[in-house]
Design a protein around this motif. Structure first.
Motif, PDB file in Angstrom:
ATOM      1  N   PRO A  60       0.809  -1.228   0.000  1.00 17.68           N
ATOM      2  CA  PRO A  60       0.000   0.000   0.000  1.00 17.68           C
ATOM      3  C   PRO A  60       0.833   1.265   0.000  1.00 17.68           C
ATOM      4  O   PRO A  60       0.426   2.277  -0.562  1.00 17.68           O
ATOM      5  N   GLY A  61       2.012   1.233   0.640  1.00 24.55           N
ATOM      6  CA  GLY A  61       2.836   2.433   0.689  1.00 24.55           C
ATOM      7  C   GLY A  61       3.300   2.871  -0.691  1.00 24.55           C
ATOM      8  O   GLY A  61       3.186   4.049  -1.050  1.00 24.55           O
ATOM      9  N   ILE A  62       3.802   1.943  -1.475  1.00 25.56           N
ATOM     10  CA  ILE A  62       4.312   2.303  -2.809  1.00 25.56           C
ATOM     11  C   ILE A  62       3.169   2.670  -3.743  1.00 25.56           C
ATOM     12  O   ILE A  62       3.306   3.520  -4.621  1.00 25.56           O
ATOM     13  N   ARG A  63       1.997   2.046  -3.552  1.00 22.70           N
ATOM     14  CA  ARG A  63       0.845   2.383  -4.399  1.00 22.70           C
ATOM     15  C   ARG A  63       0.359   3.802  -4.087  1.00 22.70           C
ATOM     16  O   ARG A  63      -0.023   4.551  -4.997  1.00 22.70           O
ATOM     17  N   GLN A  64       0.370   4.179  -2.801  1.00 18.28           N
ATOM     18  CA  GLN A  64      -0.034   5.542  -2.441  1.00 18.28           C
ATOM     19  C   GLN A  64       0.983   6.552  -2.970  1.00 18.28           C
ATOM     20  O   GLN A  64       0.620   7.641  -3.429  1.00 18.28           O
ATOM     21  N   LEU A  66       0.234   7.146  -6.559  1.00 18.83           N
ATOM     22  CA  LEU A  66      -0.978   7.948  -6.709  1.00 18.83           C
ATOM     23  C   LEU A  66      -0.684   9.426  -6.469  1.00 18.83           C
ATOM     24  O   LEU A  66      -1.133  10.299  -7.219  1.00 18.83           O
ATOM     25  N   ASP A  67       0.096   9.722  -5.434  1.00 17.15           N
ATOM     26  CA  ASP A  67       0.427  11.112  -5.130  1.00 17.15           C
ATOM     27  C   ASP A  67       1.389  11.701  -6.163  1.00 17.15           C
ATOM     28  O   ASP A  67       1.383  12.914  -6.402  1.00 17.15           O
ATOM     29  N   ALA A  68       2.219  10.851  -6.776  1.00 17.05           N
ATOM     30  CA  ALA A  68       3.102  11.346  -7.836  1.00 17.05           C
ATOM     31  C   ALA A  68       2.275  11.852  -9.011  1.00 17.05           C
ATOM     32  O   ALA A  68       2.611  12.871  -9.628  1.00 17.05           O
ATOM     33  N   GLU A  90       5.974  11.413 -14.766  1.00 15.20           N
ATOM     34  CA  GLU A  90       5.403  12.461 -13.900  1.00 15.20           C
ATOM     35  C   GLU A  90       6.455  13.484 -13.480  1.00 15.20           C
ATOM     36  O   GLU A  90       6.211  14.285 -12.571  1.00 15.20           O
ATOM     37  N   ASN A  91       7.650  13.475 -14.120  1.00 22.27           N
ATOM     38  CA  ASN A  91       8.747  14.392 -13.796  1.00 22.27           C
ATOM     39  C   ASN A  91       9.218  14.237 -12.357  1.00 22.27           C
ATOM     40  O   ASN A  91       9.584  15.214 -11.684  1.00 22.27           O
ATOM     41  N   VAL A  92       9.191  12.998 -11.855  1.00 18.15           N
ATOM     42  CA  VAL A  92       9.668  12.689 -10.511  1.00 18.15           C
ATOM     43  C   VAL A  92      10.922  11.830 -10.639  1.00 18.15           C
ATOM     44  O   VAL A  92      10.915  10.825 -11.353  1.00 18.15           O
ATOM     45  N   VAL A 142     -11.447   8.995   0.073  1.00 16.98           N
ATOM     46  CA  VAL A 142     -10.543   8.768   1.189  1.00 16.98           C
ATOM     47  C   VAL A 142      -9.186   9.405   0.914  1.00 16.98           C
ATOM     48  O   VAL A 142      -8.600  10.056   1.755  1.00 16.98           O
ATOM     49  N   VAL A 143      -8.701   9.234  -0.298  1.00 21.97           N
ATOM     50  CA  VAL A 143      -7.390   9.781  -0.663  1.00 21.97           C
ATOM     51  C   VAL A 143      -7.439  11.299  -0.739  1.00 21.97           C
ATOM     52  O   VAL A 143      -6.573  11.997  -0.244  1.00 21.97           O
ATOM     53  N   ALA A 144      -8.497  11.803  -1.384  1.00 21.95           N
ATOM     54  CA  ALA A 144      -8.578  13.246  -1.602  1.00 21.95           C
ATOM     55  C   ALA A 144      -8.899  14.006  -0.331  1.00 21.95           C
ATOM     56  O   ALA A 144      -8.639  15.190  -0.238  1.00 21.95           O
ATOM     57  N   GLY A 145      -9.481  13.336   0.659  1.00 27.01           N
ATOM     58  CA  GLY A 145      -9.763  13.976   1.923  1.00 27.01           C
ATOM     59  C   GLY A 145     -10.952  14.909   1.892  1.00 27.01           C
ATOM     60  O   GLY A 145     -11.052  15.821   2.688  1.00 27.01           O
ATOM     61  N   ALA A 146     -11.865  14.704   0.961  1.00 32.08           N
ATOM     62  CA  ALA A 146     -13.006  15.606   0.863  1.00 32.08           C
ATOM     63  C   ALA A 146     -14.110  15.240   1.842  1.00 32.08           C
ATOM     64  O   ALA A 146     -15.064  15.970   2.008  1.00 32.08           O
TER      65      ALA A 146
END
Length: 567
Positions: free
Chosen positions: A56-60, A63-65, A98-100, A554-558
């Motif tokens: 889950p850590g690498i998948r998150q 997603l944030d990248a 993603e330029n990361v 959940v991810v977006a925090g809305a």
């Protein structure tokens, strides 16, 4: 200033959880030296590095990248990110898109060369390590010791050699569990089914293996694979090692077992670990043969019936709601349990749940289809979606301004400098250094314009069609009609399933009554509307959801909650 995130991983439960903080600590020292701003951390604990799928850590992080939250990923070494060559290359490719960038303490600034060479070395390391571990385990087994793991009825014995070394692989019988094993063997040999035995053990309050509830599968297992309590030959003093081998499914990241040929088995006699005598063991094997023969006859009869009714079989639909229904009492799944009825699996298999209320499949499907048609996009639910969507739109707009204001200011400054240089050249100042500076400024201007364009696309706020409820009603009507069309039934079912998040079933107030509550993710519904040919919702070119506040709440925090209503 670069925005950086930290990633750390430790592999097994045998490693200290503090290992993550240790990795973060050395990575933070690097970021301080490089003057990078730390904007987040990600980690995976007690998870193998040979697959990205179940981490889950690498998948998150990925997603944030995609959301542009950072510019660089910092880790202790590439093998902390992944030991799988293909996964590492795929991760590197997506982050680069993603330029990361990736920076590790061991390799420095990671390039394609690092990914290729280190990925190959890590993959070889895993294969070599597995072979060495297997060789060591085999030697221990051939010496009469356990090959690892433990099963019900035994405990691990820790002994020490004369020089103080730990002697591994010793087992000892647990008398209380041994009596339960003999009880199960006797009851099965006498005609009781594994399901009935498991239910009675649970009613008697006897904990199963690892303290869990007993299930029929725990007792029955698979005879050909030697799994299940009734097939464990250690109970008659015979230890078998290497009956199965395990490999990871590349699609799921989970281990699956494969049978080894009998010639590869290593069998050793351990009479001191015998729990069941030969007469009881053979009685169980004879009963298993009888059950298998009856099952084979039933299968043959069913196949004969289907052969005569191929047209009916071809038209028989799969269950519309399988995998979507859960028990409101225990949280377990509801599944088809004879007579075309849904029932709580924990109640049927373990008797661990008091919810004995079942419901006919057709009756529940009828209630669900009515709910999908009339309730999922009612005005109250849509109004709640619009409120959440407005909150997320404000958040995205603030992020867009944070990203773009600095670049806009720099673009104005660069454009002004270009104008001055053009004027200078027009006045006769034709120096080579001036031309080089002008070329550099033009390149920077182009880069800033591209970044601003990317921000506008990334944070574009699509519009929800004002007549979303009407569009939805029309489309669902078409779906319900398609359920009756043989050639369209499969795709219509899949579309309806995608609109449903889950269905919670609980006992109703009256005898035999069942209450059902359906949950539907309005973000998914609106995305579905926008993906249809006659939908009016805005699409995003790379296929991402145009409604992030709803489909990724959940991810977006809305704080957007899926719609729920009784059926």
């Amino acid at each position: 200033m670069k925005r950086g995130v930290l990633y750390a991983r430790y592999s097994t439960d045998l490693q200290r959880p503090e290992s993550v903080e240790d990795q973060f600590r050395v990575c933070r020292d690097l970021m301080k030296r490089e003057e990078w701003a730390e904007v987040g951390t990600y980690h995976d604990s007690a998870i193998s590095g040979s697959s990205l799928i179940l981490r889950p850590g690498i998948r998150q992080l990925m997603l944030d990248a995609r959301r542009g939250k950072f510019d660089i990923v910092v880790a202790e070494a590439l093998d902390r990110i992944s030991r799988d060559q293909a996964d590492l290359a795929n991760l590197y490719k997506h982050l680069k898109f993603e330029n990361v960038s990736i920076y590790t303490l061991s390799e420095g600034d990671v390039t394609e060369l690092h990914v290729g060479m280190k990925g190959a070395m890590n993959a070889i390391f895993i294969t070599d390590l597995a072979a060495k571990v297997r060789r060591g385990v085999r030697g221990r087994v051939e010496a009469g010791k356990s090959g690892g793991g433990n099963c019900y009825g035994y405990k691990v014995v820790r002994q020490f050699s004369s020089n103080g070394d730990v002697i591994c692989g010793e087992r000892e019988i647990i008398a209380e569990e041994a009596s339960i094993i003999r009880r199960i063997f006797r009851e099965f040999a006498a005609g009781a089914s594994p399901r009935a035995i498991a239910a009675q053990l649970n009613r008697d309050g006897i904990p199963g293996p690892r303290g869990e509830y007993w299930t029929d599968g725990t007792i029955r297992g698979q005879q050909g694979r030697g799994t299940g309590l009734l097939n464990n030959e250690l109970y008659v003093g015979r230890r078998i090692w290497n009956r199965l081998r395990y490999i990871k499914d590349p699609d799921t990241g989970k281990r699956v077992s494969r049978k080894n040929p009998q010639s590869a088995w290593i069998v050793s006699e351990v009479p001191e670990l015998r729990i069941v005598d030969d007469s009881l063991w053979h009685a169980v094997k004879e009963r298993q043969k009888q059950v298998a023969a009856r099952f084979a006859n039933v299968i043959a009869s069913v196949r004969g019936f289907h052969a005569k009714n191929r047209l009916n079989l071809a038209r028989r639909p799969k269950s519309l709601l399988s995998g979507l229904i859960y028990c409101g009492c225990c949280g377990g799944s509801y599944s088809i349990r004879g007579a075309d009825r849904f029932a709580c699996s924990n109640h049927v298999n373990r008797r661990s749940c008091p919810n004995g209320h079942g419901i006919q499949r057709k009756a529940l499907e009828r209630r669900v289809l009515i709910g999908v048609k009339d309730r999922l996009m009612e005005q109250g639910a849509l109004a709640e979606a619009l409120r959440a969507y407005a909150d997320e739109s404000d958040r995205l707009d603030q992020e867009r301004r944070v990203h773009s204001e600095g670049w806009k200011s720099e673009l104005t400054k660069v454009s002004r400098q270009i104008e001055h240089m053009v004027d200078a050249i027009a006045d006769g100042m034709n120096h080579p250094s001036l031309k080089e500076k002008l070329t550099s400024l033009e390149d920077r201007k182009k880069e800033l314009i591209e970044r601003l364009d990317d921000v506008e696309v990334l944070y574009a706020i699509p519009k929800i069609p004002p007549d979303a409820s009407a569009i939805y009603a029309s489309k669902v009507e078409h779906l319900l009609e398609a359920l009756n069309q043989l050639e369209e039934r499969s795709s219509a079912k899949e579309a309806i399933r995608n609109l449903i998040e889950k269905i919670i079933v609980t006992p109703g107030p009256g005898r035999g009554e069942v209450d059902a509550v359906m949950y539907g993710d309005l973000g998914t519904v609106l995305e579905w509307l926008g993906s249809q040919p006659d939908g009016n919702a805005t699409q995003i070119a790379d296929g991402r959801s145009p409604y992030p506040a709803m489909s990724e709440s959940v991810v977006a925090g809305a704080g957007f909650e899926p719609a729920a209503f009784r059926l």
